[in-house]
Design an enzyme around this catalytic site. Structure first.
Site, mmCIF file in Angstrom:
data_model
loop_
_atom_site.group_PDB
_atom_site.id
_atom_site.type_symbol
_atom_site.label_atom_id
_atom_site.label_comp_id
_atom_site.label_asym_id
_atom_site.label_seq_id
_atom_site.Cartn_x
_atom_site.Cartn_y
_atom_site.Cartn_z
ATOM 1 N N CYS A 179 -27.902 4.242 78.057
ATOM 2 C CA CYS A 179 -27.643 3.037 77.266
ATOM 3 C C CYS A 179 -28.901 2.171 77.255
ATOM 4 C CB CYS A 179 -26.477 2.261 77.875
ATOM 5 S SG CYS A 179 -26.065 0.741 77.002
ATOM 6 N N GLU B 48 -21.492 10.765 74.568
ATOM 7 C CA GLU B 48 -20.731 10.004 75.566
ATOM 8 C C GLU B 48 -21.628 8.944 76.176
ATOM 9 O OE1 GLU B 48 -19.560 9.569 80.005
ATOM 10 O OE2 GLU B 48 -21.422 10.180 79.001
ATOM 11 N N ARG C 265 -14.999 5.504 79.393
ATOM 12 C CA ARG C 265 -16.244 5.840 78.728
ATOM 13 C C ARG C 265 -16.036 5.827 77.222
ATOM 14 N NH1 ARG C 265 -17.812 4.799 83.022
ATOM 15 N NH2 ARG C 265 -19.244 5.920 84.391
ATOM 16 N N ARG D 207 -11.950 5.774 84.969
ATOM 17 C CA ARG D 207 -13.304 6.013 84.437
ATOM 18 C C ARG D 207 -13.254 5.876 82.924
ATOM 19 N NH1 ARG D 207 -17.510 7.962 87.294
ATOM 20 N NH2 ARG D 207 -19.369 8.605 86.152
#
Length: 361
Positions: A81, A119, A165, A163
């Protein structure tokens, strides 16, 4: 990971960018696709990848000539990112320069795969006030792709770990796929205790003996699809919290300290310990046949950075259905959906692929 009988991506090829431990590869190969190229710059991850797949990924994607990459049907990438330097005008591809996503984009521009499957962390959706996601979307559309994205939580897809995502799926526009839908969630059936090692000798050095343990009044009796905090050590900061194995795991982290660094602490056999790397692997969907790094700290870091294989498999199934033509007829799509078997320690549990409109309590 789930055991898949119908190979919906059979005959398709893919490349594995920012490959890490090869989670994308395991997921897509389970669906019948064949990997024709891999890339990962981290030398420790490269070694583990080579142990498991028999090839060392090429390094530093920024130095790779996109023309030398083999043709492929699906591009997979879990890129970092990063903020984009936006000029004020939405220029798509040009706005992505200076980031690692630009390397994904230039490969897409050269090779024109059918599908781009990406992802990233949950916060990617809101990173830089939404500009980061906007640039990725504009870039993919500029390159001739439809763009779909959704934040999914692993706990909604059979994995007892919180989690979240963001997953992005892009189809080349000539495929005329304009109605892609991500897989529907379903009720969690397994919890942390189902993923623990039975061999005490493997975990005996992970137990933490402290005089400052503070336990809550919560009884460790009820199962939940959320984390169940039982107590803390020290001040209860990150890596200092104790959870029940009858709930789900906290998000595995590549970084962070504390007595139970990177995994959180759990009450197991009346004692407190963090998870073993093999248990982390299981909670990320990696099979027990997967060979881990011999360096425990690296193993924790690698799984903290990895993808959840089960979620990728469910999305991969949907991709296979859509590029296979099922999406053009909703009734045909219903017939294409089938049940999968979740395998663990020789036990089989039937899971049914739910319709998009269904809800779970």
């Amino acid at each position: 990971m789930i055991n898949i009988e119908e190979k919906l991506l059979d005959g398709h090829t893919f490349i594995d960018l920012f490959a890490g431990l090869g989670g994308f590869r395991i997921a897509l190969e389970s669906l019948g696709a064949r990997c024709v190229y891999s890339n990962e710059w981290d030398k420790y991850a490269q070694k583990v990848y080579e142990k498991n797949f028999g090839e060392t990924p090429e390094g530093d994607i920024t130095k790779v000539d996109e023309k030398t990459i083999p043709n492929h049907d699906i591009l997979c990438a879990g890129f970092p990112c990063q903020a984009f330097s936006i000029s004020g005008k939405q220029r798509g591809f040009e706005d992505s320069r200076g980031t690692l996503f630009f390397d994904v984009a230039r490969i897409v521009r050269e090779k024109k795969p059918k599908v781009v499957f990406m992802e990233n962390v949950k916060n990617f959706a809101m990173h830089d006030n939404g500009n980061t996601l906007a640039v990725v979307k504009n870039t993919m559309e500029d390159l001739g792709y439809t763009f779909y994205q959704k934040v999914l939580n692993a706990v909604d897809y059979g994995v007892p770990q919180k989690r979240e995502r963001i997953y992005m799926v892009c189809f080349r526009k000539d495929l005329q796929i304009n109605n892609f839908r991500f897989p529907a969630p379903f009720r969690l059936q397994k919890h942390v205790e189902d993923f623990l090692l039975n061999e005490e000798r493997m975990v005996e050095d992970l137990y933490v003996h402290r005089n400052d343990v503070k336990l809550s009044t919560v009884k460790d009796e009820i199962y939940s699809n959320k984390t169940i905090r039982l107590g803390i050590v020290n001040k209860g900061g990150q890596g200092e919290r104790i959870y029940s194995t009858k709930g789900i795991a906290v998000t595995l982290s590549a970084y962070g300290g504390g007595a139970f660094a990177k995994t959180g602490g759990y009450l197991i056999n009346g004692k407190f310990r963090r998870l073993h790397p093999r248990e982390c692997a299981r909670i990320m969907g990696y099979p027990d046949s997967y060979q881990l790094s011999s360096n425990r700290n690296q193993a924790y870091k690698q799984f903290g950075n990895s993808v959840v294989i089960d979620v990728l498999q469910y999305i991969g199934q949907k991709i296979g259905l859509y590029i296979g033509g099922c999406s053009k007829d909703s009734r045909k799509e219903q017939k294409c959906l089938y049940s999968s078997e979740l395998m663990k320690d020789g036990k089989t549990e039937q899971l049914v692929f739910l319709e998009e409109s269904s809800k779970y309590e």
